[in-house]
Design a protein around this motif. Structure first.
Motif, PDB file in Angstrom:
ATOM      1  N   VAL A 146       6.014   1.876 -16.081  1.00  0.00           N
ATOM      2  CA  VAL A 146       4.992   1.078 -15.897  1.00  0.00           C
ATOM      3  C   VAL A 146       4.248   0.422 -16.430  1.00  0.00           C
ATOM      4  O   VAL A 146       3.502  -0.126 -14.825  1.00  0.00           O
ATOM      5  CB  VAL A 146       3.696   2.372 -16.286  1.00  0.00           C
ATOM      6  N   TYR A 149       6.033  -2.022 -13.642  1.00  0.00           N
ATOM      7  CA  TYR A 149       5.394  -1.936 -11.994  1.00  0.00           C
ATOM      8  C   TYR A 149       4.189  -2.715 -12.319  1.00  0.00           C
ATOM      9  O   TYR A 149       4.312  -3.956 -10.695  1.00  0.00           O
ATOM     10  CB  TYR A 149       5.204  -0.807 -11.905  1.00  0.00           C
ATOM     11  N   PHE A 150       2.854  -3.052 -13.534  1.00  0.00           N
ATOM     12  CA  PHE A 150       2.149  -4.015 -13.021  1.00  0.00           C
ATOM     13  C   PHE A 150       2.814  -5.160 -12.587  1.00  0.00           C
ATOM     14  O   PHE A 150       1.951  -5.898 -12.000  1.00  0.00           O
ATOM     15  CB  PHE A 150       1.204  -3.740 -14.475  1.00  0.00           C
ATOM     16  N   ALA A 153       3.913  -6.013  -9.295  1.00  0.00           N
ATOM     17  CA  ALA A 153       2.365  -5.374  -8.200  1.00  0.00           C
ATOM     18  C   ALA A 153       1.757  -6.327  -8.765  1.00  0.00           C
ATOM     19  O   ALA A 153       0.471  -6.701  -7.400  1.00  0.00           O
ATOM     20  CB  ALA A 153       2.438  -4.535  -9.001  1.00  0.00           C
ATOM     21  N   VAL A 154       1.309  -7.331  -9.771  1.00  0.00           N
ATOM     22  CA  VAL A 154       0.263  -8.492  -9.981  1.00  0.00           C
ATOM     23  C   VAL A 154       0.075  -9.435 -10.426  1.00  0.00           C
ATOM     24  O   VAL A 154      -0.184 -10.220  -9.175  1.00  0.00           O
ATOM     25  CB  VAL A 154      -0.745  -7.167 -11.449  1.00  0.00           C
TER      26      VAL A 154
ATOM     27  N   TRP B 363     -10.637  -5.660 -12.527  1.00  0.00           N
ATOM     28  CA  TRP B 363     -11.233  -7.011 -12.711  1.00  0.00           C
ATOM     29  C   TRP B 363     -12.938  -7.454 -12.509  1.00  0.00           C
ATOM     30  O   TRP B 363     -13.306  -7.381 -13.685  1.00  0.00           O
ATOM     31  CB  TRP B 363      -9.976  -8.196 -11.578  1.00  0.00           C
ATOM     32  N   LEU B 377      -1.981   8.007 -13.101  1.00  0.00           N
ATOM     33  CA  LEU B 377      -0.400   8.504 -13.865  1.00  0.00           C
ATOM     34  C   LEU B 377      -0.138   9.541 -14.575  1.00  0.00           C
ATOM     35  O   LEU B 377       1.048  10.024 -14.029  1.00  0.00           O
ATOM     36  CB  LEU B 377      -0.287   7.145 -15.371  1.00  0.00           C
ATOM     37  N   ILE B 382       3.456  10.561 -15.650  1.00  0.00           N
ATOM     38  CA  ILE B 382       4.720   8.924 -16.132  1.00  0.00           C
ATOM     39  C   ILE B 382       4.062   9.617 -17.518  1.00  0.00           C
ATOM     40  O   ILE B 382       2.411  10.171 -18.123  1.00  0.00           O
ATOM     41  CB  ILE B 382       3.862   8.381 -15.953  1.00  0.00           C
ATOM     42  N   LEU B 422       0.843   5.532  -7.020  1.00  0.00           N
ATOM     43  CA  LEU B 422       0.451   4.127  -6.871  1.00  0.00           C
ATOM     44  C   LEU B 422       0.140   2.883  -6.607  1.00  0.00           C
ATOM     45  O   LEU B 422      -0.225   1.954  -6.392  1.00  0.00           O
ATOM     46  CB  LEU B 422       1.754   3.206  -7.247  1.00  0.00           C
ATOM     47  N   VAL B 426      -2.230   0.235  -7.314  1.00  0.00           N
ATOM     48  CA  VAL B 426      -2.326  -1.337  -6.842  1.00  0.00           C
ATOM     49  C   VAL B 426      -3.358  -1.743  -6.146  1.00  0.00           C
ATOM     50  O   VAL B 426      -3.741  -3.124  -7.131  1.00  0.00           O
ATOM     51  CB  VAL B 426      -0.885  -1.550  -6.878  1.00  0.00           C
ATOM     52  N   TYR B 429      -5.733  -3.231  -8.977  1.00  0.00           N
ATOM     53  CA  TYR B 429      -5.475  -4.075  -9.178  1.00  0.00           C
ATOM     54  C   TYR B 429      -4.932  -4.911  -8.281  1.00  0.00           C
ATOM     55  O   TYR B 429      -4.781  -6.252  -8.728  1.00  0.00           O
ATOM     56  CB  TYR B 429      -4.439  -4.042 -10.395  1.00  0.00           C
ATOM     57  N   ALA B 430      -5.975  -5.387  -7.909  1.00  0.00           N
ATOM     58  CA  ALA B 430      -5.566  -6.573  -6.951  1.00  0.00           C
ATOM     59  C   ALA B 430      -6.675  -7.422  -6.987  1.00  0.00           C
ATOM     60  O   ALA B 430      -7.449  -6.684  -6.778  1.00  0.00           O
ATOM     61  CB  ALA B 430      -5.432  -5.980  -4.936  1.00  0.00           C
TER      62      ALA B 430
END
Lengths: 508, 482
Positions: A146, A149-150, A153-154, B363, B377, B382, B422, B426, B429-430
Motif C-alpha cells: 500500500v 503504491y502511493f 501513484a503520487v 490535500w 482498503l 488489505i 485504487l 488515487v 491523492y491526485a
C-alpha cells in the motif's frame, strides 16, 4: 525485543517524518535519514553480536520476539532473525538510506507524506524478512504494497497511475494465491494434528500428499514469482520501475524484488521439498529464460530506466535458477546475487534519476556525449554497468559464478545456457554507457544552453559508497556468505536429507 | 407466553416500544434533536436488552422465533449497525430542511424487522420481518420526495420488493405443500419423502433463494441495487447494505441449516452459481462507474457474492465466518457512506457522489480522505483492516470447500475490485486543481459525523490488527439451536 524495536523505529519514524514537514520541506528527509541511521546502528549491532549467538541449525536465532496474536486461529506474532534475515534486513536499511538520499533529486513537494510512505514500505519489507508465522508473513507481504503504491501513484512520472495499479493488482492477485495456499497448508496441518497453527516451525513438518503439496507449493511460488519476477509474470516490472520516482525505483528494485527471492529460499524449499524438487526443472528453465529474455529486452530499450528495469529481470533469473538448483553453492549464490543486484541496480536507478532530472528526458536517443559535461556521473555509471555485466572482482560476479557453479552440479545444460547470460549482460551494460555518456551529442533538436550539471556532492557520495560496497562484496564475499551460510544450511537440512546429500555439504 | 420467552424477546419488545414512543414524541414535540436522541436511546436500550435475552437463550419464543446465541449475535450486529446509521442520519438530516421525525420512526421499524429476521424460524415470522423491513426501507429510500432520483429509486425498490415477496410466498407455499410444515426445522427430509415431494422441496428452496438473491442483490437479481443506492439518501443506502442485507443473510443461514438444504444438492449449485456470478459481474460492472454510490452498490453485489462462500460450507464455521464478515463489512460500508453523505459536494448542495468531488481531497481534508482510504482498503481486503480478516475467512471457506471455481472467482474478483478501489483512492491523492477556490476553508463536518467516523475508523483498525476478541466473542455466541 530488538526486532520489535526495529519495526517500531521505522513505523514511528515514518509518522515523525510526516510531522516534520511543518518545520519545512527539507525536514522529513532529514528525519528519515536519522531514523534509518538509527536502524542501521541496530542492524550493525545485531551483525556484530551475531557470530557468538547464531547457532547453526534450526531453533537458533540471532534475535527473536514472540507473542500470541490471534489466539483463536492459532496465529502468533513471531519475529525471528537468522543469518539470511540479517543479510536481507541489512540490505533493506542500507538501500533505504540510498533511496532517501536519491529522493532529493526529484521529490520537492509533499515531502512529509513521501517519507512516511517510504519508511512504512521499508518497515513492511523488514517485517517480511523477519516474520516466522506464515499469517504474519502474509500480513507484511500485503501491507507493504500500500505505501509503495502511493510512492508510485503520487510522485511517479507521466503514466504513474496505470503503472501503480498494475503493480498492486499483479502482486495482490498473486498474493491471494499465497493466502489460499497458506490457509490450505494450515488446514492440512490442522487435519493431521488437530492443532491450529501458522507457525513456520510447526508447518515445516506437515506431511502432504504429493498432489496437495504441489498445488500448495504452486500457490507460494506464484506469489514469489510475480514479485521476483519470473518471466511470463514480469510485465508489471518495467512499468512500475520506470514510472516510480528515483527513490521508489531504488526500493522496488533493491528491496521489494528481493522479498520474492527470500520467500523462495525461506518457504518453498523447506516447506515443500518434494514438490519443489519435482518442479525444479520447470523453475530452472524459467530462470534461464528470464536471464536471456531480460537481457535481450534490456538491450532493445531506448528509455534508460526501462533498460535498467529489464536488467533486473535478467539478474533475478539467476536467483530463480540458483534457488531451484537446490545445492548449497547455488543457494548461497542466489542470496549473494540478491544483495549485489540490490546495490548495483539501485545505483543505476539513481544514475537514471539524475539524468532525467538534468536533461528532462529518459530517452537515450536524446543523450550521448555526456561524459565531458558529467565526468563524475559518467565514471560511476561505467563502474556500476561493469558490475552489472559481472566483471570479476565486483559483487555481481560472485553471485552469478556461485549460481552457475552450483547449477553445474545439478544440470550441465541449464548451467551452459545460463552462462550465455554473462555474454548478453555485456551487450546491455555497455550499450547503456555507450548511448548516454559516449558518442556524439544528438544534433538538431538539442537546445542550445549550458551543458547539464554533473552529479552534486550528495549523489556522488551516495553512489561512491554504493560503489565501495559493490567492490567490497566482490573482494571479500565471505562477509555476506559467512553470515548467511548457517541459516541456508539449516534450511537445506529442513528441506530434506536428500538435497543436502546431493549437494555434498556447504560449498564456499 | 412464559416469562422466559418474554425475556428472550425483550430486544424486539424494546424496539417496538421505542418506535411507538418516538412516534408519540414526534407528534407532540417535533424537534429533530429530541427525536433523534430518543431513536438512539431506543436502539441502545434494545442492545442492552440483548444481555437478558442472552441469559435466557436458547429459548423458543412462540413457534415463530428462536432466541439462541445466533439470534443474539446477529441481532447485536444489526443493532450496532443501526446505531451507527442513526447517528449518521442525524448528522445527515442536520444539513437538510424539513421535518425529520418520520425518518427516525421508519429507521426503527426497519431495524425491528431486521432483528425479528435474525431470530425467525418460521415462515410467518420470515414474511413478517421481511415486509416490516422492506416497507420501511421503501419509504426511507424515497424520503427526499422532491428529488427525482430518490423517487426513481423508491419505485424500483417497490417493484423489486413486490417481485421478491411474490417469489418468496410461492416458494414457501411449495415448501408447505411438500412437507406440511411451516417451520424451518420441519423442512428437513427424513429420507422417506416421495420423489414428487422432493421436487417440490427443491423448487421451493430454489424460489426462496431467488427471493433472498433479490434482497442481497446477487447476480442475476442485482439490477435494482445501483439505482437505489444512487438515489437513496446515503444513510438509507448504508441501512440497505448493512441491516437489510445482514438480516436476510442471517435468516438464510438458519433456513438452510433447518432445511438441511445442501443435502439436496441443487441449492448448493444455485448458491455457487450466484456467488461466482456476483463476484465477477459485480466487480466488472463497478469498474466503469464514476459515481461513488453506484460504485459502492456494485462492490456490495460482489461482497455478498464473497460471503456466500462460507455460507456454502455450512455448520458452525459458516456462522463464525459470516458474523466476522458482516462485522467487517458493516463497519466499512457505513464508514464509506458516512463520508459520502457528510462531505458536501463541490459548489452545490447535496452529497459528494461524483469522482470529481474527491479530486485532491487528501490535500484539502487529510483526515476525511484518510478515513475514506482506510474504508476502501478494507473493502479491498488489505491487511491491518477488518476487511482483511473477513477476506481471510472467505478464503479459508473456499479452501475448506476445495472448490476451484469459487477460489478462482475470489481471486479474480478481488483483483478486479482492487482496480476500482485504487482508482478512487488515487483520485483523492491526485494534485488538486490549483485554480479552483484557492484558500477557501472547507466547511467543517458536524460533530456527530466526526465522532461516528472516528469510532468506525478505530473499530476498523483496532479489530483489524487485533481481531482475537471479536472472533472469541463470535465463537462464544454463534450457536444455532434447533
Amino acid at each position: 525485543m530488538i526486532l520489535v524495536a526495529l519495526l517500531l523505529l521505522l513505523l514511528l519514524g515514518g509518522a515523525g517524518a510526516w510531522a516534520a514537514e511543518r518545520a519545512g520541506p527539507d525536514w522529513p528527509g532529514r528525519v528519515a535519514l536519522a531514523v534509518l541511521a538509527a536502524a542501521a546502528a541496530l542492524v550493525l549491532a545485531l551483525w556484530i553480536g551475531a557470530d557468538a549467538a547464531a547457532l547453526p541449525g534450526r531453533g537458533g536465532w540471532i534475535a527473536e520476539a514472540r507473542a500470541p496474536w490471534i489466539a483463536p486461529l492459532g496465529i502468533s506474532f513471531h519475529l525471528a532473525m537468522d543469518g539470511l534475515s540479517l543479510v536481507m534486513v541489512a540490505l533493506t536499511v542500507g538501500l533505504g538510506i540510498a533511496a532517501v538520499l536519491a529522493s532529493r533529486i526529484d521529490i520537492h513537494r509533499r515531502t512529509g507524506f513521501f517519507h512516511f510512505t517510504v519508511l512504512w514500505t521499508l518497515a513492511g519489507a523488514v517485517g517480511v524478512f523477519l516474520a516466522m508465522d506464515l499469517f504474519l508473513f502474509f500480513v507484511f507481504w500485503e501491507a507493504m504494497l500500500v505505501p509503495m503504491y502511493f510512492v508510485i501513484a503520487v510522485w511517479g512520472h507521466e503514466r504513474r497511475v496505470p503503472a501503480a495499479i498494475k503493480f498492486v493488482v499483479y502482486t495482490q492477485g498473486s498474493g491471494l494465491l499465497l493466502l489460499a495456499a497458506t490457509l490450505a497448508l494450515a488446514a492440512a496441518h490442522h487435519d493431521r494434528t488437530g492443532i491450529a497453527s501458522f507457525a513456520y516451525a510447526d508447518l515445516l513438518a506437515t506431511d502432504l500428499s504429493p498432489a496437495a503439496g504441489l498445488w500448495i507449493m504452486l500457490g507460494f511460488f506464484a506469489a514469489f514469482a510475480v514479485k521476483l519476477p519470473v518471466v511470463p509474470l514480469h510485465t508489471w516490472l518495467p512499468d512500475a520501475h520506470t514510472e516510480a520516482p528515483t527513490g521508489g525505483s531504488v526500493i522496488l528494485a533493491g528491496i521489494l524484488l528481493k522479498t520474492g527471492g527470500y520467500g523462495l529460499v525461506r518457504f518453498v524449499w523447506p516447506l515443500f521439498p518434494d514438490a519443489a524438487a519435482a518442479f525444479a526443472p520447470v523453475a530452472m528453465a524459467l530462470g534461464v529464460a528470464g536471464i536471456l529474455y531480460g537481457a535481450v529486452l534490456a538491450f532493445a530499450q531506448t528509455d534508460v530506466k526501462r533498460l535498467v528495469a529489464y536488467t533486473s529481470v535478467a539478474h533475478l533469473g539467476f536467483v530463480l535458477l540458483g534457488v531451484f538448483a537446490g545445492t548449497a553453492k547455488a543457494l548461497q549464490g542466489a542470496v549473494f546475487q540478491m544483495v549485489a543486484h540490490g546495490l548495483s541496480t539501485g545505483a543505476l536507478f539513481i544514475v537514471a534519476g539524475l539524468l532525467q532530472a538534468r536533461l528532462g528526458t529518459r530517452d537515450m536517443g536524446r543523450m550521448g556525449g555526456l561524459w565531458p559535461a558529467m565526468p563524475r556521473l559518467g565514471a560511476l555509471t561505467l563502474f556500476f554497468a561493469v558490475a552489472a555485466l559481472g566483471l570479476p572482482g565486483l559483487g555481481n560476479f560472485v553471485g552469478e559464478f556461485l549460481v552457475l557453479w552450483g547449477t553445474l552440479e545439478r544440470s550441465i545444460p541449464f548451467a551452459a545456457v545460463a552462462a550465455m547470460g554473462l555474454v548478453t549482460a555485456v551487450l546491455y551494460a555497455l550499450a547503456l554507457v555507450q548511448r548516454t555518456f559516449h558518442g556524439e551529442a544528438p544534433h538538431g533538436d538539442a537546445p542550445a544552453g549550458p551543458p547539464p550539471r554533473d552529479a552534486g556532492p550528495g549523489a556522488t557520495v551516495a553512489l561512491a559508497v554504493m560503489a565501495l560496497a559493490v567492490a567490497w562484496l566482490g573482494l571479500f564475499p565471505q562477509t555476506v556468505l559467512d553470515a548467511a551460510a548457517p541459516a541456508l544450511e539449516a534450511l537445506l537440512q529442513a528441506a530434506d536429507g536428500t538435497v543436502t546429500a546431493a549437494a555434498g555439504g556447504p560449498g564456499r | 407466553m412464559s416469562g422466559a420467552a418474554l425475556q428472550a424477546l425483550l430486544p424486539v419488545i424494546v424496539l417496538a416500544a421505542a418506535t411507538v414512543a418516538v412516534l408519540l414524541l414526534a407528534a407532540f414535540h417535533g424537534g429533530h434533536r429530541v427525536v433523534a436522541g430518543a431513536t438512539v436511546a431506543g436502539i441502545v436500550l434494545a442492545f442492552a436488552a440483548l444481555v437478558p435475552a442472552r441469559l435466557a437463550a436458547p429459548q423458543a419464543a412462540t413457534p415463530l422465533m428462536m432466541v439462541d446465541g445466533f439470534a443474539v449475535l446477529f441481532g447485536g450486529l444489526i443493532l450496532l449497525a443501526a446505531l451507527a446509521v442513526a447517528v449518521l442520519s442525524f448528522a445527515w438530516l442536520e444539513r437538510r430542511e424539513g421535518r425529520a421525525a418520520e425518518f427516525h420512526i421508519l429507521l426503527l421499524l426497519a431495524v425491528t424487522g431486521g432483528v425479528v429476521l435474525a431470530a425467525s424460524r418460521h415462515f410467518l415470522s420470515f414474511v413478517l420481518g421481511l415486509e416490516l423491513l422492506s416497507v420501511a426501507l421503501l419509504a426511507l429510500i424515497a424520503w427526499p420526495r422532491l428529488e427525482a432520483p430518490a423517487l426513481e429509486a423508491g419505485l424500483k425498490y417497490l417493484v423489486m420488493a413486490g417481485a421478491s415477496s411474490a417469489t418468496l410466498l410461492f416458494g414457501l407455499a411449495l415448501l408447505y405443500a411438500a412437507t406440511g410444515s411451516m417451520s424451518f426445522a420441519g423442512l428437513a427430509l427424513d429420507g422417506s419423502g416421495a420423489a414428487a415431494d422432493r421436487a417440490f422441496l427443491i423448487a421451493g428452496i430454489a424460489l426462496v433463494l431467488v427471493a433472498a438473491g433479490f434482497k442481497l442483490s446477487l447476480v442475476p437479481f442485482h439490477m435494482w441495487a445501483p439505482d437505489v443506492y444512487q438515489g437513496a439518501p446515503a444513510p438509507v443506502a448504508a441501512l440497505i447494505g448493512t441491516v437489510s442485507k445482514g438480516a436476510v443473510l442471517a435468516l438464510l443461514l438458519r433456513f438452510l441449516d433447518g432445511a438441511d438444504a445442501f443435502a439436496l444438492g441443487a441449492p448448493a449449485w444455485i448458491l455457487t452459481a450466484m456467488a461466482v456470478l456476483s463476484m465477477l459481474a459485480g466487480n466488472l460492472l463497478a469498474l466503469r462507474q464514476d459515481n461513488v454510490k453506484r460504485l459502492l452498490a456494485y462492490s456490495s453485489i460482489a461482497h455478498f457474492g464473497y460471503v456466500l462462500v462460507p455460507v456454502l460450507v455450512g455448520g458452525a464455521f459458516a456462522v463464525e465466518a459470516v458474523a466476522v464478515y458482516l462485522a467487517g463489512y458493516f463497519v466499512t460500508l457505513i464508514g464509506a457512506f458516512a463520508v459520502v453523505g457528510l462531505l458536501p459536494a463541490e459548489g452545490e448542495p447535496g452529497e459528494a457522489a461524483a469522482f470529481a468531488d474527491y479530486r485532491g481531497l487528501f490535500w484539502r481534508r487529510p483526515w476525511i480522505a484518510g478515513v475514506f482510504t482506510a474504508m476502501l482498503l478494507s473493502l479491498a481486503g488489505i491487511p491491518l483492516t477488518l476487511g482483511f480478516i473477513a477476506k481471510v475467512y472467505v478464503f479459508a471457506a473456499g479452501v475448506e470447500l476445495a472448490s476451484w471455481i469459487l477460489l478462482a472467482a475470489l481471486v479474480v474478483g478481488s483483483m478486479i475490485g482492487l482496480v476500482y478501489y485504487l482508482r478512487l483512492i488515487v483520485t483523492m491523492y491526485a494534485a488538486p486543481d490549483e485554480a479552483a477556490a484557492p484558500g477557501m476553508a472547507p466547511a467543517p463536518l458536524p460533530a456527530s459525523g466526526i465522532g461516528l467516523l472516528a469510532a468506525l475508523s478505530a473499530a476498523l483498525v483496532v479489530l483489524g490488527i487485533y481481531p482475537g476478541p471479536l472472533i472469541a466473542l463470535v465463537r462464544a455466541l454463534g450457536t444455532l439451536a434447533s
